[in-house]
Write a protein that holds these residues in place. Structure first.
Motif: not given
Length: 91
Positions: A75-80
């Motif tokens: 989720l963090g990777f996609l948001e970044t």
């Protein structure tokens, strides 16, 4: 916070969770670890399975942490890296 991206990532990661459960729980399987988790420690002590109980519960905890960290990091990777990827999920 919208829960739909979390639900989508959990659904997409089910094969990863299955692979991890095969790595973590080879002999007894995930159902065996869940059996020890629901069994009171005093019962497993009287059955002579206390060490197996504690080991299965520790593996189950580590498995849950690894699966949760996988979802959280994705989720963090996609948001970044793709900030507009959740535009379809916005209410």
């Amino acid at each position: 916070m919208n829960l739909l991206p979390w639900i989508v990532l959990i659904a997409l990661n089910l094969p990863l969770f299955g692979l991890l459960s095969g790595i973590f729980f080879r002999q007894e399987g995930l159902a065996g670890a869940m059996r020890y988790w629901f069994m009171p420690d005093l019962v497993s002590l009287f059955r002579g399975e206390y060490i197996d109980d504690q080991w299965a519960e520790a593996k189950l905890l580590i498995y849950a942490i690894v699966c949760g960290l996988a979802i959280w990091s994705e989720l963090g990777f996609l948001e970044t890296h793709w900030p507009g990827v959740y535009a379809y999920f916005v209410e």
